[in-house]
Write an enzyme that holds these catalytic residues in place. Structure first.
Site, mmCIF file in Angstrom:
data_model
loop_
_atom_site.group_PDB
_atom_site.id
_atom_site.type_symbol
_atom_site.label_atom_id
_atom_site.label_comp_id
_atom_site.label_asym_id
_atom_site.label_seq_id
_atom_site.Cartn_x
_atom_site.Cartn_y
_atom_site.Cartn_z
ATOM 1 N N GLY A 87 -42.836 34.996 -72.425
ATOM 2 C CA GLY A 87 -41.639 34.688 -73.224
ATOM 3 C C GLY A 87 -41.125 33.288 -72.973
ATOM 4 O O GLY A 87 -41.614 32.571 -72.104
ATOM 5 N N LYS A 105 -36.302 22.436 -74.567
ATOM 6 C CA LYS A 105 -37.176 22.889 -73.486
ATOM 7 C C LYS A 105 -36.633 22.383 -72.155
ATOM 8 O O LYS A 105 -36.509 21.174 -71.953
ATOM 9 C CB LYS A 105 -38.596 22.363 -73.717
ATOM 10 C CG LYS A 105 -39.597 22.803 -72.661
ATOM 11 C CD LYS A 105 -41.009 22.483 -73.073
ATOM 12 C CE LYS A 105 -42.019 22.795 -71.984
ATOM 13 N NZ LYS A 105 -43.376 22.446 -72.397
ATOM 14 N N ASP A 244 -50.849 32.243 -74.827
ATOM 15 C CA ASP A 244 -49.417 32.044 -75.129
ATOM 16 C C ASP A 244 -49.115 30.593 -75.496
ATOM 17 O O ASP A 244 -48.000 30.287 -75.909
ATOM 18 C CB ASP A 244 -48.545 32.477 -73.944
ATOM 19 C CG ASP A 244 -48.915 31.760 -72.656
ATOM 20 O OD1 ASP A 244 -50.072 31.859 -72.238
ATOM 21 O OD2 ASP A 244 -48.048 31.077 -72.081
HETATM 22 P P1 AMP Z 1 -46.563 27.113 -69.763
HETATM 23 O O1 AMP Z 1 -47.963 27.394 -69.338
HETATM 24 O O2 AMP Z 1 -45.920 25.892 -69.151
HETATM 25 O O3 AMP Z 1 -46.469 27.052 -71.240
HETATM 26 O O4 AMP Z 1 -45.627 28.312 -69.237
HETATM 27 C C1 AMP Z 1 -46.046 29.649 -69.050
HETATM 28 C C2 AMP Z 1 -44.874 30.578 -68.951
HETATM 29 O O5 AMP Z 1 -44.041 30.237 -67.825
HETATM 30 C C3 AMP Z 1 -43.937 30.553 -70.155
HETATM 31 O O6 AMP Z 1 -43.468 31.846 -70.345
HETATM 32 C C4 AMP Z 1 -42.848 29.622 -69.707
HETATM 33 O O7 AMP Z 1 -41.641 29.846 -70.396
HETATM 34 C C5 AMP Z 1 -42.714 29.982 -68.247
HETATM 35 N N1 AMP Z 1 -42.158 28.869 -67.439
HETATM 36 C C6 AMP Z 1 -42.773 27.716 -67.098
HETATM 37 N N2 AMP Z 1 -41.960 26.957 -66.361
HETATM 38 C C7 AMP Z 1 -40.796 27.643 -66.212
HETATM 39 C C8 AMP Z 1 -39.558 27.394 -65.539
HETATM 40 N N3 AMP Z 1 -39.343 26.275 -64.866
HETATM 41 N N4 AMP Z 1 -38.601 28.331 -65.631
HETATM 42 C C9 AMP Z 1 -38.791 29.466 -66.316
HETATM 43 N N5 AMP Z 1 -39.932 29.765 -66.961
HETATM 44 C C10 AMP Z 1 -40.921 28.874 -66.912
HETATM 45 MG MG MG Z 2 -46.285 27.790 -72.751
#
Ligand code: AMP
Ligand code: MG
Length: 488
Positions: A87, A105, A244
């Site tokens: 999510g 973001k 995702d």
């Molecule tokens: P990404 O691979 O960076 O697209 O992120 C994978 C998942 O981790 C997604 O659900 C992001 O929303 C979550 N995510 C990454 N960094 C953070 C953060 N600093 N705080 C909360 N959720 C994160």
């Molecule tokens: Mg992502």
């Protein structure tokens, strides 16, 4: 497009967490125009309240009021394994302007933040901003970036860094992971709503009396096949092609530890957390195909609304098998153009592949080599071709250039016209890692001028820009491999 699915199984009302003492780090006037932001003479929004909106500190500016910001639920496969619910952990959808979604973001924790802090650091926000805009200027489908807003708020990663928010825009941020989410919950009503929403708004041609969902699957696959072919053609490595992070609209989204190739290394890995090289440059097409298989499996219940289980699987499998062909077709078309070949001849693909192998063997700079190729003329003599000097196996590359010049004889365009076309597809400027790194380090010292310069340069990647001549050079040998962290 308004995200019209409602209900707390789909999304959660989410207010941004204010970012203390925000300031502008980067801003894109061309993106601002897409959402009718009025600009002042300094190129920033006329209404200073935009700074607070994009920092997540208020929800209204002028007549515009974002009444119901949300974060959405999705799931996905990360590095090949089912990861369950993910999510929008730090992206908050403020709302729609001109049918475009505006997301912040790094705007703080959401219902889906799990262990994360909901923040993004300045480093990764600048990288996302610059790369989104660079990709757009290269003609590659992507989410756009409106701004980076900085703050002195501390954020803990491998070291202590500062927080920033990158605001980004896309017709929709729906991902393969949204399908996987509802499929994993066996929520066919939601799956159907999601597919219908995409068909109505983005794939109206998929709509049919029968097979709408199969058509939709096919078209999402085609868009993403074309997208990867475009990435390959500019040496772009996404870095985290988890399901995702794959757009249902065929856009490049979720910029993380991406990288553009400097010297051509076919198995280059840009993400230093990717130990097995799952997302290496040469694997991207295969991985996108794999992600489409995830989508096929998530969409199976929709196909079963019209066919038996066995027929549905057979139909999805055969549609999925079209992916490599769609990819190859686009790849061949683009690489022919990169070589300046307008006509199609049988030996063309072998010619392209031989070149790429030689470039890999000698680690030749990908961008500069293709850019310089337009200087070869139909009557060039081997001895005049300077690019030969970049290759170690001279005999092999001489043979190649001989064959290339021969092949040019059957092209109807003259040298000058061919050069013009080639320079419109082979960029002079890309976002090289060392350039981004330099701009980031200056920004970390509160000097944002280099971010602005890079942004300006990358908005015209195909034009010769004398002021930026040095920026087209390969990185100095000692800093060629800037390792990019996944933590952002
Ligand atoms: P990404 O691979 O960076 O697209 O992120 C994978 C998942 O981790 C997604 O659900 C992001 O929303 C979550 N995510 C990454 N960094 C953070 C953060 N600093 N705080 C909360 N959720 C994160
Ligand atoms: Mg992502």
């Amino acid at each position: 497009m308004p995200f019209t699915l409602n209900g707390n199984d789909v999304c959660q009302p989410t207010h941004p967490t204010p970012l203390p003492h925000p300031y502008w780090v980067a801003f894109s006037p061309s993106v601002a125009k897409l959402i009718d932001v009025e600009l002042g003479v300094n190129g920033l929004p006329k209404d200073p309240e935009w700074l607070d909106v994009l920092a997540g500190n208020q929800l209204n500016v002028g007549e515009l009021l974002f009444t119901s910001p949300i974060s959405t639920a999705y799931s996905g496969h990360q590095f090949g394994s089912w990861a369950g619910q993910l999510g929008d952990g730090r992206a908050i959808l403020l709302g729609d302007v001109n049918n475009l979604e505006l997301q912040l973001k790094g705007a703080g924790r959401t219902h889906y933040s799990r262990m994360g802090d909901g923040r993004a650091v300045l480093r990764s926000s600048i990288r996302e901003f610059l790369c989104s805009e660079a990709m757009h200027a290269l003609g590659i489908p992507t989410s756009r970036a409106l701004s980076v807003i900085g703050s002195k708020q501390a954020v803990r990663r491998e070291t202590i860094e500062t927080a920033a928010i990158c605001s980004r825009i896309a017709p929709s941020f729906i991902r393969i992971g949204h399908f996987e989410h509802f499929a994993s919950l066996q929520n066919i009503t939601r799956l159907k709503e999601l597919a219908d929403l995409l068909i109505t708004n983005f794939y109206p041609q998929s709509s049919a009396e029968k097979d709408s969902y199969l058509n939709l699957f096919k078209e999402i696959g085609e868009r993403n096949a074309k997208l990867v072919a475009q990435w390959q053609s500019v040496g772009f490595c996404h870095g985290v092609l988890n399901s995702d992070n794959i757009s249902a609209l065929g856009l490049t989204i979720d910029y993380g530890p991406f990288g553009f190739l400097d010297s051509f290394e076919i198995d280059h890995i840009c993400n230093h957390s990717d130990h097995g090289g799952r997302y290496a440059y040469h694997r991207q097409p295969q991985i996108m195909h794999w992600n489409m298989a995830c989508l096929a499996s998530a969409m199976l219940p929709l196909i079963q609304l019209e066919y038996s289980s066995e027929e549905s699987q057979m139909l999805l499998r055969s549609t999925l098998e079209e992916f490599p062909t769609a990819y190859a077709k686009e790849w061949q078309k683009i690489f022919r153009s990169k070589l300046g070949l307008q006509s199609e001849e049988d030996g063309d693909i072998a010619l392209i592949e031989r070149l790429l192998q030689a470039m890999h063997d000698s680690r030749v700079d990908f961008t500069n080599f293709f850019r310089s190729l337009s200087s070869v003329k139909k009557d060039s003599q081997l001895i005049e071709i300077e690019q030969r000097n970049q290759f170690i196996d001279r005999k092999n590359i001489d043979q190649w250039f001989g064959d290339y010049i021969n092949r040019l004889q059957s092209e109807y365009l003259n040298d000058e016209s061919r050069k013009e076309l080639m320079n419109q597809i082979n960029p002079k400027y890309i976002l090289r890692n060392h350039l981004a790194q330099d701009a980031i380090e200056k920004a970390q010292r509160d000097d944002f001028s280099e971010v602005e310069r890079l942004h300006r340069m990358l908005s015209r990647p195909f034009d010769e820009q004398a002021a930026f001549d040095d920026y087209s050079k390969p990185p100095p040998v000692d800093i060629e491999r800037v390792a990019v962290s996944c933590s952002s």
